[in-house]
Design a protein around this motif. Sequence first.
Motif: not given
Length: 330
Positions: A36-39, A41-47, A229-237, A258-261
């Motif tokens: 997913r980091q190839f793309y 357009e997708m930065s925050i949700g792919t960490a 993982i939980n903290q990373r998601v909060l950071t993404m938000i 079509k991926t998590v996040g």
Amino acid sequence: MRKLIVIAGATAVGKTALCTELAAYFDTEVISADSRQFYKEMSIGTAKPTLEEMTFVSENNTPKTIKHHFIDSHSIQNPLSAGQFEKEALALIDNLFKTRNKKNDILILTGGSGLFIQAICDGFDEIPPISTAFREKLNQELEQKGLQSLVAELQEKDPEYAAEADLNNPQRVIRALEIIRSTGSNYSEFRKLNKKNREKSKQEREEKLGFETIKIILDRPREELYQRINQRVLTMIKNGLVEEVKGLQQYAHFSPLKTVGYQEIFELLDKQNEEKINLETAISNIQQNTRRFAKRQLTWFRKDTAYTWFDVSKPNYKKEIIAFIENLIN
């Protein structure tokens, strides 16, 4: 012989930080195998690693930015399959080894996408020819009944593969089901058979490619990994995940999204969704689905006995990994 150092592991385990430090230590470059980091357009949700995370700062405060390949290299409008990644990445690896022109040189391949790492290290399974009618039928069912209907069929017919597959990825689910329906055999059985064939041809493949692989898995105690993982998601938000996904709503049907996040935020933003959820629920769903995804990643990697596992919660794990690599390359 030249070496490709594979640094794999579950999401949020700490691969990026280690690879940046290893690349600085061994004076080399990093190739991402994160699907997913190839793309662009997708930065925050792919960490996706930031410039700061790709920069190593030495003890005398000298910064060194490490070259990372296959980050922002493609667009979601032209998805990169594992087969295409194999061709592009192997060509890149060959070119890097030639241009660097170092004796006993090494490169680092890293990510949590087991299939994409397998594509580079082992090649792909040989699957019998399948009529396109099976895929067309499955794509129709996906459109009419939704992904969960296909996932339920896969879980019933091949629970072994379903336990480790990315069930949010319709391409993976459809690929497995078209094999199951067309052959009457489990996809997992074909993979086991092909694993034996790959082990026999591993030496031939390495000689052909001109490098050997050294496989390393980073691991943490489960509770510690889940907290990260939980903290990373909060950071993404906090960093603007909802805004990023808003800008991608017109592409929600594209396979990379079509991926998590991303799926959970699309659900949050869907005004026509009868089961309307709030942001708190969306965050909880992302955390839960990411933890499940991490579990599947580890299940995948455990099946490959070539990996050496390192507990990165231990204080001296970096020194242990460097010593392990140096012992194998010298």
